[in-house]
Design a protein around this motif. Structure first.
Motif, mmCIF file in Angstrom:
data_model
loop_
_atom_site.group_PDB
_atom_site.id
_atom_site.type_symbol
_atom_site.label_atom_id
_atom_site.label_comp_id
_atom_site.label_asym_id
_atom_site.label_seq_id
_atom_site.Cartn_x
_atom_site.Cartn_y
_atom_site.Cartn_z
ATOM 1 N N ALA A 200 -0.503 9.443 -4.448
ATOM 2 C CA ALA A 200 0.184 8.169 -4.708
ATOM 3 C C ALA A 200 -0.114 7.689 -6.122
ATOM 4 C CB ALA A 200 -0.232 7.129 -3.675
ATOM 5 N N ALA A 201 -1.368 7.785 -6.532
ATOM 6 C CA ALA A 201 -1.754 7.321 -7.865
ATOM 7 C C ALA A 201 -1.062 8.135 -8.958
ATOM 8 C CB ALA A 201 -3.271 7.385 -8.024
ATOM 9 N N ARG A 202 -0.866 9.416 -8.734
ATOM 10 C CA ARG A 202 -0.232 10.284 -9.737
ATOM 11 C C ARG A 202 1.203 9.831 -10.029
ATOM 12 N NH1 ARG A 202 -0.822 14.827 -7.154
ATOM 13 N NH2 ARG A 202 -2.972 14.930 -7.839
ATOM 14 N N TYR A 203 1.922 9.387 -9.012
ATOM 15 C CA TYR A 203 3.326 9.008 -9.198
ATOM 16 C C TYR A 203 3.513 7.538 -9.544
ATOM 17 C CZ TYR A 203 4.423 13.636 -7.547
ATOM 18 O OH TYR A 203 4.499 15.005 -7.427
ATOM 19 N N ILE A 204 2.509 6.714 -9.308
ATOM 20 C CA ILE A 204 2.653 5.275 -9.551
ATOM 21 C C ILE A 204 1.766 4.795 -10.688
ATOM 22 C CG2 ILE A 204 2.358 2.985 -8.523
ATOM 23 C CD1 ILE A 204 2.997 4.336 -5.807
ATOM 24 N N LEU B 107 0.858 -1.175 0.000
ATOM 25 C CA LEU B 107 0.000 0.000 0.000
ATOM 26 C C LEU B 107 0.896 1.228 0.000
ATOM 27 C CD1 LEU B 107 -2.470 -1.031 2.850
ATOM 28 C CD2 LEU B 107 -2.620 -1.565 0.424
ATOM 29 N N VAL B 108 0.554 2.217 -0.824
ATOM 30 C CA VAL B 108 1.367 3.425 -0.888
ATOM 31 C C VAL B 108 0.468 4.636 -0.665
ATOM 32 C CG1 VAL B 108 2.955 4.823 -2.258
ATOM 33 C CG2 VAL B 108 2.993 2.331 -2.477
ATOM 34 N N GLY B 109 0.808 5.423 0.330
ATOM 35 C CA GLY B 109 0.096 6.657 0.628
ATOM 36 C C GLY B 109 0.885 7.861 0.154
ATOM 37 N N GLU B 110 0.408 9.020 0.549
ATOM 38 C CA GLU B 110 1.028 10.283 0.134
ATOM 39 C C GLU B 110 2.301 10.566 0.915
ATOM 40 O OE1 GLU B 110 -0.413 14.680 1.091
ATOM 41 O OE2 GLU B 110 -1.535 13.789 -0.573
ATOM 42 N N GLY B 111 2.168 10.633 2.223
ATOM 43 C CA GLY B 111 3.301 10.955 3.089
ATOM 44 C C GLY B 111 2.845 10.948 4.528
ATOM 45 N N PRO B 112 3.795 10.993 5.439
ATOM 46 C CA PRO B 112 3.425 10.946 6.851
ATOM 47 C C PRO B 112 2.757 12.231 7.326
ATOM 48 C CG PRO B 112 5.794 11.201 6.601
ATOM 49 C CD PRO B 112 5.225 11.025 5.229
ATOM 50 N N ASN C 258 5.104 5.280 1.653
ATOM 51 C CA ASN C 258 4.591 6.577 1.234
ATOM 52 C C ASN C 258 5.427 7.131 0.083
ATOM 53 O OD1 ASN C 258 2.338 7.385 2.964
ATOM 54 N ND2 ASN C 258 3.813 7.258 4.642
ATOM 55 N N ILE C 259 4.834 8.026 -0.685
ATOM 56 C CA ILE C 259 5.558 8.703 -1.756
ATOM 57 C C ILE C 259 6.700 9.515 -1.168
ATOM 58 C CG2 ILE C 259 5.403 10.477 -3.573
ATOM 59 C CD1 ILE C 259 4.069 7.844 -4.379
ATOM 60 N N VAL C 260 6.399 10.415 -0.224
ATOM 61 C CA VAL C 260 7.448 11.179 0.450
ATOM 62 C C VAL C 260 7.671 10.580 1.829
ATOM 63 C CG1 VAL C 260 7.100 13.304 -0.864
ATOM 64 C CG2 VAL C 260 5.865 12.979 1.281
ATOM 65 N N LYS C 261 8.869 10.726 2.323
ATOM 66 C CA LYS C 261 9.255 10.035 3.548
ATOM 67 C C LYS C 261 9.223 10.911 4.790
ATOM 68 C CE LYS C 261 9.817 6.595 0.871
ATOM 69 N NZ LYS C 261 8.739 5.648 0.729
ATOM 70 N N CYS C 262 9.003 12.217 4.613
ATOM 71 C CA CYS C 262 8.839 13.099 5.764
ATOM 72 C C CYS C 262 7.691 14.067 5.480
ATOM 73 C CB CYS C 262 10.126 13.841 6.100
ATOM 74 S SG CYS C 262 10.809 14.790 4.738
ATOM 75 N N ARG C 263 7.136 14.607 6.531
ATOM 76 C CA ARG C 263 5.937 15.427 6.454
ATOM 77 C C ARG C 263 6.224 16.787 5.812
ATOM 78 N NH1 ARG C 263 3.465 18.393 11.334
ATOM 79 N NH2 ARG C 263 1.392 18.912 10.592
ATOM 80 N N PRO C 264 5.514 17.126 4.741
ATOM 81 C CA PRO C 264 5.676 18.467 4.171
ATOM 82 C C PRO C 264 5.169 19.530 5.151
ATOM 83 C CG PRO C 264 4.646 16.993 2.582
ATOM 84 C CD PRO C 264 4.655 16.292 3.918
ATOM 85 N N PRO C 265 5.748 20.724 5.101
ATOM 86 C CA PRO C 265 5.301 21.796 6.006
ATOM 87 C C PRO C 265 3.787 22.020 5.913
ATOM 88 C CG PRO C 265 7.267 22.457 4.804
ATOM 89 C CD PRO C 265 6.812 21.151 4.214
ATOM 90 N N PRO D 20 13.304 7.658 -5.657
ATOM 91 C CA PRO D 20 14.315 6.585 -5.711
ATOM 92 C C PRO D 20 14.252 5.659 -4.489
ATOM 93 C CG PRO D 20 15.278 8.656 -6.410
ATOM 94 C CD PRO D 20 13.902 8.975 -5.852
ATOM 95 N N TYR D 21 13.953 6.218 -3.331
ATOM 96 C CA TYR D 21 13.820 5.396 -2.133
ATOM 97 C C TYR D 21 12.611 4.471 -2.261
ATOM 98 C CZ TYR D 21 13.621 4.093 2.782
ATOM 99 O OH TYR D 21 13.597 3.375 3.949
ATOM 100 N N LEU D 22 11.491 4.997 -2.766
ATOM 101 C CA LEU D 22 10.301 4.164 -2.957
ATOM 102 C C LEU D 22 10.582 3.064 -3.977
ATOM 103 C CD1 LEU D 22 7.330 3.606 -2.281
ATOM 104 C CD2 LEU D 22 6.711 5.217 -4.099
ATOM 105 N N ARG D 23 11.284 3.401 -5.055
ATOM 106 C CA ARG D 23 11.640 2.375 -6.051
ATOM 107 C C ARG D 23 12.505 1.282 -5.427
ATOM 108 N NH1 ARG D 23 12.614 7.114 -9.311
ATOM 109 N NH2 ARG D 23 10.735 7.509 -10.517
ATOM 110 N N ALA D 24 13.402 1.664 -4.530
ATOM 111 C CA ALA D 24 14.217 0.666 -3.822
ATOM 112 C C ALA D 24 13.332 -0.215 -2.943
ATOM 113 C CB ALA D 24 15.294 1.360 -2.993
ATOM 114 N N GLN D 25 12.327 0.379 -2.303
ATOM 115 C CA GLN D 25 11.393 -0.424 -1.523
ATOM 116 C C GLN D 25 10.657 -1.416 -2.424
ATOM 117 O OE1 GLN D 25 9.527 3.127 0.421
ATOM 118 N NE2 GLN D 25 9.571 1.818 2.246
#
Length: 159
Positions: A95-99, A9-14, A52-59, A74-79
Motif C-alpha cells: 500500500a505504501a509503495r503505491y500511495i 486505511l489502505v491494505g494490499e488486497g483481499p 485495498n490497492i487491488v480489489k480481488c485476491r491475486p493467485p 483508478p478505482y482506489l482513486r475514485a474511492q
C-alpha cells in the motif's frame, strides 16, 4: 466502513476470507486491526473507511503485480475522491509503495508522515506482519499514537 470517515486505511488486497465475504480484514489480521483501532478509539463501522490497492485476491495470495495494481488504482482513486479522507494510513509496504512513495522501505519509513494534495499519509506495518513478528508491535503502537495525535490536529471530529 463509513463513507463519511476522515480516516482511510489502505491494505494490499483481499485474502481468501475477504474475497469470499467481500469485506476487508475479516481474518486474524482483521481482528488485530480492530484491536489496534480500538486502542485509539477508532472503529471500522463508525469512523474509518477501509480499502485495498487491488480489489480481488491475486493467485496464491501473492503480492500484487504492477499490472494488477495499475488496473485497480483508478478505482482506489475514485474511492479517495468520494470519501475525501484527511488521513490515509498505508497498511504495509505494498500500500505504501503505491500511495506514499514507490521507493518506500516499510522498516525505514513507517511512522513518517507525508502530506500530498492536502491529505496526510502514514505508512505502518500491516497487521499480518505483526502476527508473523510480534516484536514489531511496539513500533506500531507508536505509529498509532502518532495517528491519534494527527487526528486531533487535522480532523473535524475527535475520537
Amino acid at each position: 466502513g463509513n463513507p463519511e470517515a476522515e480516516i482511510m486505511l489502505v491494505g494490499e488486497g483481499p485474502g481468501e476470507q475477504e474475497d469470499l465475504q467481500g469485506i476487508p480484514f475479516v481474518g486474524p489480521a482483521g481482528k488485530l486491526l480492530d484491536d489496534m483501532l480500538a486502542v485509539i478509539d477508532l472503529d471500522r463501522k463508525t469512523n474509518v473507511y477501509i480499502a485495498n490497492i487491488v480489489k480481488c485476491r491475486p493467485p496464491g495470495n501473492r503480492t500484487p503485480e504492477l499490472s494488477e495494481a495499475e488496473a485497480c488504482l483508478p478505482y482506489l482513486r475514485a474511492q479517495f475522491a468520494l470519501i475525501r479522507p484527511k488521513i490515509i494510513v498505508c497498511l504495509g509496504a505494498t500500500a505504501a509503495r503505491y500511495i506514499y512513495d514507490e521507493n518506500v522501505r516499510i522498516t525505514r519509513d513507517r511512522g513518517c508522515w507525508k502530506q500530498s494534495k492536502g491529505v496526510w499519509i502514514l505508512p505502518t506495518y500491516h497487521p499480518a506482519a505483526l502476527l508473523r513478528d510480534p516484536r514489531k508491535k511496539p513500533e506500531t503502537f507508536e505509529d498509532l499514537k502518532g495517528l491519534q495525535a494527527k487526528i486531533r490536529e487535522v480532523c473535524d471530529h475527535t475520537y
